[in-house]
Design a protein around this motif. Structure first.
Motif, short mmCIF file in Angstrom:
data_model
loop_
_atom_site.label_atom_id
_atom_site.label_comp_id
_atom_site.label_asym_id
_atom_site.label_seq_id
_atom_site.Cartn_x
_atom_site.Cartn_y
_atom_site.Cartn_z
N HIS A 121 13.50 11.09 -5.01
CA HIS A 121 14.21 10.20 -5.92
C HIS A 121 13.45 9.96 -7.22
CE1 HIS A 121 17.11 9.31 -2.81
NE2 HIS A 121 16.14 8.97 -1.99
N GLY A 122 12.13 9.91 -7.17
CA GLY A 122 11.36 9.63 -8.38
C GLY A 122 10.12 8.83 -8.04
N GLY A 123 9.90 7.73 -8.73
CA GLY A 123 8.73 6.90 -8.48
C GLY A 123 9.12 5.54 -7.93
N VAL A 124 8.14 4.61 -7.97
CA VAL A 124 8.37 3.27 -7.45
C VAL A 124 9.60 2.62 -8.09
CG1 VAL A 124 7.44 0.93 -7.36
CG2 VAL A 124 5.95 2.86 -6.86
N ASN A 125 9.77 2.88 -9.40
CA ASN A 125 10.87 2.18 -10.09
C ASN A 125 12.25 2.70 -9.72
OD1 ASN A 125 10.94 4.57 -11.44
ND2 ASN A 125 10.51 3.73 -13.46
N THR A 126 12.34 3.70 -8.83
CA THR A 126 13.67 4.13 -8.39
C THR A 126 14.09 3.44 -7.09
OG1 THR A 126 12.74 5.99 -7.18
CG2 THR A 126 13.47 6.42 -9.43
N ILE A 127 13.15 2.73 -6.46
CA ILE A 127 13.48 2.13 -5.16
C ILE A 127 14.62 1.12 -5.29
CG2 ILE A 127 12.63 0.65 -3.30
CD1 ILE A 127 9.89 1.88 -3.64
N GLU B 270 0.83 -1.21 0.00
CA GLU B 270 0.00 0.00 0.00
C GLU B 270 0.87 1.26 0.00
OE1 GLU B 270 -3.01 0.14 3.05
OE2 GLU B 270 -3.54 -1.95 2.64
N ILE B 271 2.06 1.14 0.60
CA ILE B 271 2.97 2.30 0.59
C ILE B 271 3.96 2.19 -0.58
CG2 ILE B 271 4.78 3.51 1.85
CD1 ILE B 271 3.46 2.49 4.44
N LEU B 272 4.70 1.06 -0.62
CA LEU B 272 5.85 0.99 -1.53
C LEU B 272 5.47 0.87 -3.00
CD1 LEU B 272 8.58 -1.13 0.27
CD2 LEU B 272 7.97 1.24 0.51
N LEU B 273 4.28 0.38 -3.29
CA LEU B 273 3.93 0.21 -4.69
C LEU B 273 3.03 1.33 -5.20
CD1 LEU B 273 3.31 -3.67 -4.87
CD2 LEU B 273 5.41 -2.40 -5.28
N ASN B 274 2.92 2.39 -4.38
CA ASN B 274 2.05 3.49 -4.75
C ASN B 274 2.88 4.70 -5.18
OD1 ASN B 274 0.30 5.66 -4.84
ND2 ASN B 274 -0.96 4.89 -3.16
N ASP B 275 2.79 5.05 -6.45
CA ASP B 275 3.61 6.15 -6.98
C ASP B 275 3.32 7.48 -6.30
OD1 ASP B 275 5.63 5.49 -8.86
OD2 ASP B 275 4.06 4.75 -10.20
N ASP B 276 2.15 7.60 -5.66
CA ASP B 276 1.84 8.85 -4.96
C ASP B 276 2.55 8.93 -3.61
OD1 ASP B 276 0.18 9.58 -7.00
OD2 ASP B 276 -1.59 8.66 -6.07
N ASP C 287 11.99 -8.41 -7.32
CA ASP C 287 10.98 -8.89 -8.27
C ASP C 287 9.62 -8.29 -7.96
OD1 ASP C 287 12.89 -10.43 -9.43
OD2 ASP C 287 12.30 -12.31 -8.45
N TRP C 288 9.34 -8.23 -6.66
CA TRP C 288 8.04 -7.70 -6.21
C TRP C 288 7.89 -6.24 -6.63
CZ3 TRP C 288 6.97 -4.58 -1.57
CH2 TRP C 288 5.60 -4.53 -1.25
N LEU C 289 8.96 -5.46 -6.46
CA LEU C 289 8.92 -4.07 -6.90
C LEU C 289 8.75 -3.99 -8.41
CD1 LEU C 289 11.82 -2.33 -4.97
CD2 LEU C 289 9.39 -2.03 -4.59
N GLY C 290 9.32 -4.99 -9.10
CA GLY C 290 9.27 -5.00 -10.56
C GLY C 290 7.92 -5.43 -11.10
N GLY C 291 6.96 -5.74 -10.22
CA GLY C 291 5.62 -6.02 -10.69
C GLY C 291 5.17 -7.47 -10.51
N GLU D 286 1.88 -13.19 -4.36
CA GLU D 286 1.71 -14.65 -4.34
C GLU D 286 2.88 -15.34 -5.04
OE1 GLU D 286 -0.68 -12.56 -5.08
OE2 GLU D 286 -2.35 -12.99 -3.71
N ASP D 287 3.24 -14.84 -6.23
CA ASP D 287 4.34 -15.48 -6.97
C ASP D 287 5.68 -15.30 -6.27
OD1 ASP D 287 2.55 -16.26 -8.82
OD2 ASP D 287 3.09 -14.77 -10.35
N VAL D 288 5.90 -14.10 -5.74
CA VAL D 288 7.17 -13.85 -5.06
C VAL D 288 7.32 -14.77 -3.87
CG1 VAL D 288 8.45 -12.18 -3.66
CG2 VAL D 288 7.45 -11.47 -5.83
N THR D 289 6.26 -14.85 -3.04
CA THR D 289 6.37 -15.69 -1.84
C THR D 289 6.52 -17.16 -2.20
OG1 THR D 289 3.97 -15.63 -1.67
CG2 THR D 289 5.21 -14.14 -0.25
#
Lengths: 313, 449
Positions: free
Chosen positions: B273-279, B261-267, B428-432, B436-439
């Motif tokens: 730094h930028g958006g989610v993809n800069t993490i 809810e926090i880390l995958l939200n671009d807002d 991977d999770w940050l990458g989309g 479920e798949d990551v875990t």
């Protein structure tokens, strides 16, 4: 220490020569050969054959090296989704790098052939060869660097921003990241291709080219029907060398992405499995797969060498 | 977790000197204070170390992932001891400690002492490790509660007493930014989410996050997940790290979603730094810097982040940056995640035992806190010795036995998971890739025995 080592080395050589002298006096050629081959055989055995056999053995054991698991490690390589990506990436590397690097190298060599300042053009494209893979990787990582917002330090993203685009996290986007890494190796290897092929171009007898022109061949025909066949052996050497370099590629991936974001290749994950995860079996299995992948390339090269020897005979 | 890299300061200095040597000379010239200069008098007095015996020029090697200034500070803390007892302590910090150790132990070339940040990884080498001798055990039992010692114990035998300890469930914020915006420190997770939304609506990106850490990239993400699982329930957390439930248990997926809810939200990310993809590519050392500039409101990172702020940032409740505890679901119930290094040994030498005993003593832990930003759970250590207010608070929390606290799960899990699959899984999770798949990928990486 160094003096001791040198002394030991000289001693070994002296003993060996004395032994060869003794044997030669008795007139047996085979025995003389054996005396000279023995040290090489010994070193090859200790440094190559034994480790290779051990790797083969280890590839059928589990991570601890204690339990025999038959082909479970190989099954893992071909069924695990992460490992499949690694195989696919390696395939991309080994197909694209030699083709593109050789293609560009050949084109460049033909274009600068006989021009003024050829040596300068050649050294320009050869310069990246002098940079280590790790150095090249660090340079290119800066080029691909991504920052949010408009302040970029990466060249590629700055260009994108100038053109009015959104900066991209290039190294995180599969499969583009692998292609961008391949560009680095192409950048390094093109110089090698250029230099070798340029030398081969110089070796084409002027009579053949002249004859082709007199017969009315267009430059296009001359290139495909005369130039290419004449330098075919050199092209093969270049393609094979670059193929092997891309198969065992490790440094660029390790330095630029650490194998993350699905950029792993066989050589890199071989190391990762064996030394980071302690999965010696999987690491060894990957080494075996790498070895198997190199075999056809080497076999082709040997076949070519033999054919050329027969032709020249 | 890994708390080794203090490189950026150095790295920046190198870059800066390339650009402008004059600037670099002023910015990075002499360190502000020489480590060891401010050691108390008793530390230099050799009587302090009389109990450890005396050795004649023996050498003890220590390997760790600690480098740069932090390594100098550590060396300073044991320098008088080493001089007085006549042991030369050679410390070697490595950026690839995890893989080095495997090569060195397998190759029969292990260091005398190694500081492992991950007990899970450490116990892969238990066959080669030397248990703590009676003196070290006595010192350790005096210094730590049984919970702490248990992390370095196998089959009732203490192998590795703790070294430093970090309290991890903290959020760094700028007191002046909060005051100017009229924001209150959240008491519960829900309040924190409301605050996040408010700050975003007011025009500042609330969170800044960075997962990049070289070979260990992704570990800051594991801390986020662990905090979330601990807030789902401590029982779930215990079952999870002991693998009594699979990694892809629905409860764990819920924790991923809570963090998402926090880390995958671009807002909500990634301020400054930028958006989610800069993490994934923002280095964890520099990730929190925008907090001091007001470009980002909150940065979840352990107490040790105190050492990573640039020199001109003051860490204090009325300074530039400070910490609050990452809230729990109920007010006043904020569980704490902590991490530690463990002092493992691969040598049965008397001098090595003496060094281990010293490293487990209250003297060392008090000295180490005075030589640099550092925290410890050693009962004999005085929190007031810590370098700044945030660290004092962290040490107090580490001493507080009433708090719900758990050891960093990824460090506790087997190395294949905690120091590899879990890390890459976070990227991977940050990458989309879905939670479920990551875990389930991480579950597959869990060693079968």
């Amino acid at each position: 220490m160094l003096g001791l080592g040198l002394a030991a080395f000289i001693l070994v050589i002296v003993v060996l020569l004395a032994l060869a002298e003794l044997v030669a006096k008795r007139g047996s050629k085979a025995l003389t050969a054996a005396v000279f081959l023995a040290p090489v055989g010994l070193l090859l055995g200790a440094g190559l054959v034994v480790p290779a056999a051990r790797t083969l053995g280890l590839s059928m054991f589990d991570g601890s090296g204690e339990n025999f698991v038959w082909f479970a490690n190989f099954q893992w390589i071909f069924t695990d989704s992460g490992a499949q990506i690694i195989l696919l990436n390696t395939l991309l590397w080994v197909v694209l790098t030699p083709l593109i690097a050789t293609g560009i190298g050949l084109l460049y060599a033909v274009l600068i052939d006989g021009k003024r300042g050829e040596a300068i053009y050649k050294s320009l494209v050869f310069m990246p060869m002098a940079i280590s893979f790790v150095g090249a990787a660090v340079i290119w990582r800066f080029i691909y660097d991504h920052r949010g917002g408009t302040d970029q330090i990466g060249l590629l993203n700055q260009v994108v921003v100038w053109l009015g685009g959104e900066p991209q996290a290039w190294l995180q986007m599969w499969p583009w990241n692998t292609l961008l890494l391949i560009v680095v190796l192409i950048w390094v290897q093109t110089g090698f291709a250029t230099v070798v092929l340029s030398a081969a171009l110089k070796g084409i007898p002027a009579e053949i080219q002249e004859a082709a022109r007199i017969d009315g061949a267009t430059p296009w025909q001359e290139f495909w029907r005369v130039t290419i066949p004449s330098i075919r052996p050199a092209i093969i050497v270049v393609v094979v060398t670059i193929s092997i370099a891309s198969l065992k590629l490790f440094d660029i991936v390790r330095t630029m992405t650490g194998g993350q974001f699905r950029t792993g290749v066989v050589a890199d994950s071989m190391w990762f499995q064996a030394f980071r995860l302690g999965e010696a079996g999987r690491g060894a299995a990957l080494a075996v797969v790498l070895f198997i992948m190199v075999i056809p390339i080497v076999a082709y090269q040997v076949h070519n060498l033999k054919r050329r020897q027969e032709e020249t005979r | 977790m890994k708390k080794d890299r203090r490189l950026p300061k150095r790295f920046l200095c190198v870059t800066a000197s390339a650009a402008a040597i004059a600037l670099a000379a002023t910015a990075c010239g002499a360190p502000d204070e020489e480590p060891g200069e401010e050691l108390p008098d008793w530390a230099a007095d050799c009587d302090t170390y009389a109990d450890y015996g005396s050795f004649d020029g023996e050498t003890v090697s220590i390997s760790s992932s600690i480098r740069g200034d932090e390594a100098d500070e550590m060396t300073a803390a044991w320098s008088s001891f080493a001089e007085c007892v006549g042991i030369t302590i050679q410390h070697e910090g490595s950026g690839t400690f995890e893989s080095d150790m495997r090569v060195r132990v397998d190759g029969g070339n292990a260091p005398d002492i190694a500081l492992f940040p991950q007990p899970g990884l450490m116990f892969q080498f238990v066959d080669n490790m030397v248990p703590a001798d009676a003196d070290t055990q006595a010192a350790a039992q005096e210094g730590w509660t049984q919970d702490w010692l248990d992390y370095g114990t196998v089959d009732g035998q203490l192998y590795a007493p703790p070294h430093s300890a970090n309290a991890k469930s903290f959020v760094w914020y700028s007191p002046s930014f909060f005051e100017d915006g009229g924001y209150d420190i959240p008491e519960t997770w829900d309040e924190m989410m409301d605050l996040t939304e408010t700050i975003a609506a007011d025009g500042t990106t609330p969170w800044c996050v960075g997962f990049e850490s070289g070979e260990a990239s992704g570990w800051p993400g594991t801390d986020w997940i662990e905090d979330a699982v601990l807030r789902e329930s401590p029982e779930l957390y215990d079952d999870w790290i002991d693998h009594n439930i699979p990694f892809d248990d629905p409860g764990i997926v819920d924790a991923f979603d809570r963090v998402g809810e926090i880390l995958l939200n671009d807002d909500y990310v990634n301020g400054g730094h930028g958006g989610v993809n800069t993490i994934a590519t923002t280095s964890f050392q520099e990730a929190g810097y925008p907090v001091a500039d007001g470009e980002c409101a909150m940065h979840r990172q352990a107490s040790f982040y105190s050492a990573m702020w640039p020199d001109d940032v003051e860490v204090a409740e009325d300074g530039d940056v400070f910490i609050f505890q990452l809230p729990g679901d109920e007010p006043g119930d904020a569980p704490m995640l902590f991490g530690s290094e463990f002092v493992a040994s691969f040598s049965d030498d008397e001098a090595v035992h003496a060094v281990r005993q010293f490293l487990a003593s209250a003297d060392y832990h008090n000295l180490r806190m005075t030589t640099g930003s550092w925290t410890t759970a050693h009962q004999g250590a005085d929190p007031e010795n810590a370098r700044d207010d945030a660290l004092v608070r962290a040490v107090e929390i580490l001493h507080d036995e009433t708090m719900t606290s758990r050891f960093d799960g990824s460090d506790y899990m087997p190395g294949e998971v905690g120091a590899a699959a879990f890390w890459t899984g976070m990227l991977d999770w940050l990458g989309g890739t879905s939670a479920e798949d990551v875990t389930s990928n991480i579950e597959n990486a869990w060693p079968s025995d």
